[in-house]
Design a protein around this motif. Sequence first.
Motif, PDB file in Angstrom:
ATOM      1  N   SER A 164       7.049 -16.796  28.929  1.00 33.78           N
ATOM      2  CA  SER A 164       8.150 -17.125  29.834  1.00 33.78           C
ATOM      3  C   SER A 164       9.380 -16.242  29.613  1.00 33.78           C
ATOM      4  O   SER A 164       9.571 -15.667  28.550  1.00 33.78           O
ATOM      5  CB  SER A 164       8.527 -18.600  29.706  1.00 33.78           C
ATOM      6  OG  SER A 164       9.028 -18.873  28.431  1.00 33.78           O
ATOM      7  N   PHE A 165      10.182 -16.170  30.658  1.00 28.90           N
ATOM      8  CA  PHE A 165      11.441 -15.429  30.663  1.00 28.90           C
ATOM      9  C   PHE A 165      12.359 -16.101  31.671  1.00 28.90           C
ATOM     10  O   PHE A 165      11.907 -16.829  32.551  1.00 28.90           O
ATOM     11  CB  PHE A 165      11.216 -13.954  31.041  1.00 28.90           C
ATOM     12  CG  PHE A 165      10.622 -13.780  32.412  1.00 28.90           C
ATOM     13  CD1 PHE A 165      11.426 -13.561  33.520  1.00 28.90           C
ATOM     14  CD2 PHE A 165       9.251 -13.873  32.605  1.00 28.90           C
ATOM     15  CE1 PHE A 165      10.888 -13.424  34.781  1.00 28.90           C
ATOM     16  CE2 PHE A 165       8.694 -13.739  33.866  1.00 28.90           C
ATOM     17  CZ  PHE A 165       9.514 -13.515  34.955  1.00 28.90           C
ATOM     18  N   PHE A 166      13.676 -15.850  31.533  1.00 29.01           N
ATOM     19  CA  PHE A 166      14.632 -16.437  32.467  1.00 29.01           C
ATOM     20  C   PHE A 166      14.966 -15.412  33.541  1.00 29.01           C
ATOM     21  O   PHE A 166      15.350 -14.277  33.232  1.00 29.01           O
ATOM     22  CB  PHE A 166      15.907 -16.893  31.758  1.00 29.01           C
ATOM     23  CG  PHE A 166      16.820 -17.649  32.674  1.00 29.01           C
ATOM     24  CD1 PHE A 166      16.523 -18.949  33.055  1.00 29.01           C
ATOM     25  CD2 PHE A 166      17.948 -17.048  33.201  1.00 29.01           C
ATOM     26  CE1 PHE A 166      17.338 -19.656  33.923  1.00 29.01           C
ATOM     27  CE2 PHE A 166      18.780 -17.741  34.083  1.00 29.01           C
ATOM     28  CZ  PHE A 166      18.470 -19.045  34.438  1.00 29.01           C
ATOM     29  N   LEU A 167      14.792 -15.791  34.793  1.00 25.46           N
ATOM     30  CA  LEU A 167      15.088 -14.915  35.930  1.00 25.46           C
ATOM     31  C   LEU A 167      16.444 -15.291  36.488  1.00 25.46           C
ATOM     32  O   LEU A 167      16.640 -16.415  36.971  1.00 25.46           O
ATOM     33  CB  LEU A 167      14.008 -15.070  37.010  1.00 25.46           C
ATOM     34  CG  LEU A 167      14.155 -14.161  38.225  1.00 25.46           C
ATOM     35  CD1 LEU A 167      13.875 -12.707  37.835  1.00 25.46           C
ATOM     36  CD2 LEU A 167      13.200 -14.593  39.330  1.00 25.46           C
ATOM     37  N   ASP A 168      17.397 -14.360  36.412  1.00 26.26           N
ATOM     38  CA  ASP A 168      18.728 -14.607  36.969  1.00 26.26           C
ATOM     39  C   ASP A 168      19.216 -13.402  37.760  1.00 26.26           C
ATOM     40  O   ASP A 168      20.407 -13.196  37.953  1.00 26.26           O
ATOM     41  CB  ASP A 168      19.726 -14.990  35.873  1.00 26.26           C
ATOM     42  CG  ASP A 168      19.893 -13.908  34.824  1.00 26.26           C
ATOM     43  OD1 ASP A 168      19.170 -12.887  34.880  1.00 26.26           O
ATOM     44  OD2 ASP A 168      20.736 -14.082  33.936  1.00 26.26           O
ATOM     45  N   GLY A 169      18.271 -12.600  38.229  1.00 25.86           N
ATOM     46  CA  GLY A 169      18.555 -11.421  39.044  1.00 25.86           C
ATOM     47  C   GLY A 169      17.233 -10.784  39.420  1.00 25.86           C
ATOM     48  O   GLY A 169      16.170 -11.200  38.943  1.00 25.86           O
ATOM     49  N   ASN A 170      17.279  -9.778  40.276  1.00 28.88           N
ATOM     50  CA  ASN A 170      16.059  -9.087  40.653  1.00 28.88           C
ATOM     51  C   ASN A 170      15.432  -8.449  39.413  1.00 28.88           C
ATOM     52  O   ASN A 170      16.132  -7.952  38.535  1.00 28.88           O
ATOM     53  CB  ASN A 170      16.344  -8.012  41.693  1.00 28.88           C
ATOM     54  CG  ASN A 170      16.742  -8.604  43.029  1.00 28.88           C
ATOM     55  OD1 ASN A 170      16.328  -9.707  43.378  1.00 28.88           O
ATOM     56  ND2 ASN A 170      17.545  -7.888  43.775  1.00 28.88           N
ATOM     57  N   LEU A 171      14.123  -8.475  39.356  1.00 28.97           N
ATOM     58  CA  LEU A 171      13.375  -7.883  38.249  1.00 28.97           C
ATOM     59  C   LEU A 171      12.496  -6.803  38.869  1.00 28.97           C
ATOM     60  O   LEU A 171      11.642  -7.093  39.702  1.00 28.97           O
ATOM     61  CB  LEU A 171      12.529  -8.963  37.567  1.00 28.97           C
ATOM     62  CG  LEU A 171      11.767  -8.611  36.313  1.00 28.97           C
ATOM     63  CD1 LEU A 171      12.714  -8.103  35.223  1.00 28.97           C
ATOM     64  CD2 LEU A 171      11.008  -9.833  35.806  1.00 28.97           C
ATOM     65  N   GLU A 172      12.740  -5.556  38.480  1.00 28.42           N
ATOM     66  CA  GLU A 172      12.089  -4.434  39.151  1.00 28.42           C
ATOM     67  C   GLU A 172      11.225  -3.623  38.203  1.00 28.42           C
ATOM     68  O   GLU A 172      11.526  -3.493  37.019  1.00 28.42           O
ATOM     69  CB  GLU A 172      13.148  -3.528  39.783  1.00 28.42           C
ATOM     70  CG  GLU A 172      14.000  -4.254  40.802  1.00 28.42           C
ATOM     71  CD  GLU A 172      15.148  -3.411  41.324  1.00 28.42           C
ATOM     72  OE1 GLU A 172      15.488  -2.393  40.686  1.00 28.42           O
ATOM     73  OE2 GLU A 172      15.701  -3.776  42.365  1.00 28.42           O
ATOM     74  N   ASP A 173      10.167  -3.078  38.772  1.00 23.14           N
ATOM     75  CA  ASP A 173       9.294  -2.118  38.089  1.00 23.14           C
ATOM     76  C   ASP A 173       8.668  -2.648  36.806  1.00 23.14           C
ATOM     77  O   ASP A 173       8.521  -1.910  35.833  1.00 23.14           O
ATOM     78  CB  ASP A 173      10.054  -0.813  37.802  1.00 23.14           C
ATOM     79  CG  ASP A 173      10.556  -0.156  39.069  1.00 23.14           C
ATOM     80  OD1 ASP A 173       9.842  -0.223  40.087  1.00 23.14           O
ATOM     81  OD2 ASP A 173      11.672   0.396  39.054  1.00 23.14           O
ATOM     82  N   ILE A 174       8.279  -3.917  36.807  1.00 25.55           N
ATOM     83  CA  ILE A 174       7.582  -4.428  35.631  1.00 25.55           C
ATOM     84  C   ILE A 174       6.129  -3.970  35.675  1.00 25.55           C
ATOM     85  O   ILE A 174       5.621  -3.576  36.729  1.00 25.55           O
ATOM     86  CB  ILE A 174       7.673  -5.967  35.514  1.00 25.55           C
ATOM     87  CG1 ILE A 174       6.865  -6.649  36.627  1.00 25.55           C
ATOM     88  CG2 ILE A 174       9.127  -6.421  35.518  1.00 25.55           C
ATOM     89  CD1 ILE A 174       6.691  -8.136  36.397  1.00 25.55           C
ATOM     90  N   GLU A 175       5.468  -4.012  34.531  1.00 26.25           N
ATOM     91  CA  GLU A 175       4.065  -3.615  34.481  1.00 26.25           C
ATOM     92  C   GLU A 175       3.262  -4.728  33.822  1.00 26.25           C
ATOM     93  O   GLU A 175       3.641  -5.262  32.785  1.00 26.25           O
ATOM     94  CB  GLU A 175       3.894  -2.334  33.692  1.00 26.25           C
ATOM     95  CG  GLU A 175       2.466  -1.839  33.669  1.00 26.25           C
ATOM     96  CD  GLU A 175       2.307  -0.544  32.908  1.00 26.25           C
ATOM     97  OE1 GLU A 175       1.338   0.167  33.219  1.00 26.25           O
ATOM     98  OE2 GLU A 175       3.110  -0.242  32.021  1.00 26.25           O
ATOM     99  N   VAL A 176       2.143  -5.056  34.454  1.00 31.48           N
ATOM    100  CA  VAL A 176       1.193  -6.003  33.900  1.00 31.48           C
ATOM    101  C   VAL A 176      -0.096  -5.234  33.660  1.00 31.48           C
ATOM    102  O   VAL A 176      -0.620  -4.595  34.582  1.00 31.48           O
ATOM    103  CB  VAL A 176       0.947  -7.189  34.861  1.00 31.48           C
ATOM    104  CG1 VAL A 176      -0.106  -8.124  34.294  1.00 31.48           C
ATOM    105  CG2 VAL A 176       2.251  -7.933  35.135  1.00 31.48           C
TER     106      VAL A 176
END
Length: 124
Positions: free
Chosen positions: A109-121
């Motif tokens: 888990s992580f806290f989302l409080d803005g756009n999250l861009e260019d992550i990699e899975v």
Amino acid sequence: MEAEELYTVTGSITSSRPGTVYLQIVDEAGFNEEETGFFRGAIIEISSPDKSPGLFTLENIPPGTYGIRSFLDTNGNGKIDFSLRGIEPWGTYRPVRPFMRGPRFREISFFLDGNLEDIEVILK
């Protein structure tokens, strides 16, 4: 009353094999597959894993604590399978690989409080 901000998550899925990938962003209840949980998902086709990753965009995500999980559906049944031959390739945004079990929500888990861009899975 002020409208709640909604965010976007973008990124890529890397797999060593082609196929259909299911990706989900979930809160803890959604992770535990409770009907009240938050869930957004994408289905990504990876046709040429050596040349290009699968790209995804998840939109309209309210602020909160989430996990991102994904798997390559090798047999086409739309769910992750465990068998004597192994498990279908899977991955999370927070790369954890517990021994002999799946990851727990608190581990990915992580806290989302803005756009999250260019992550990699990365699926393994």
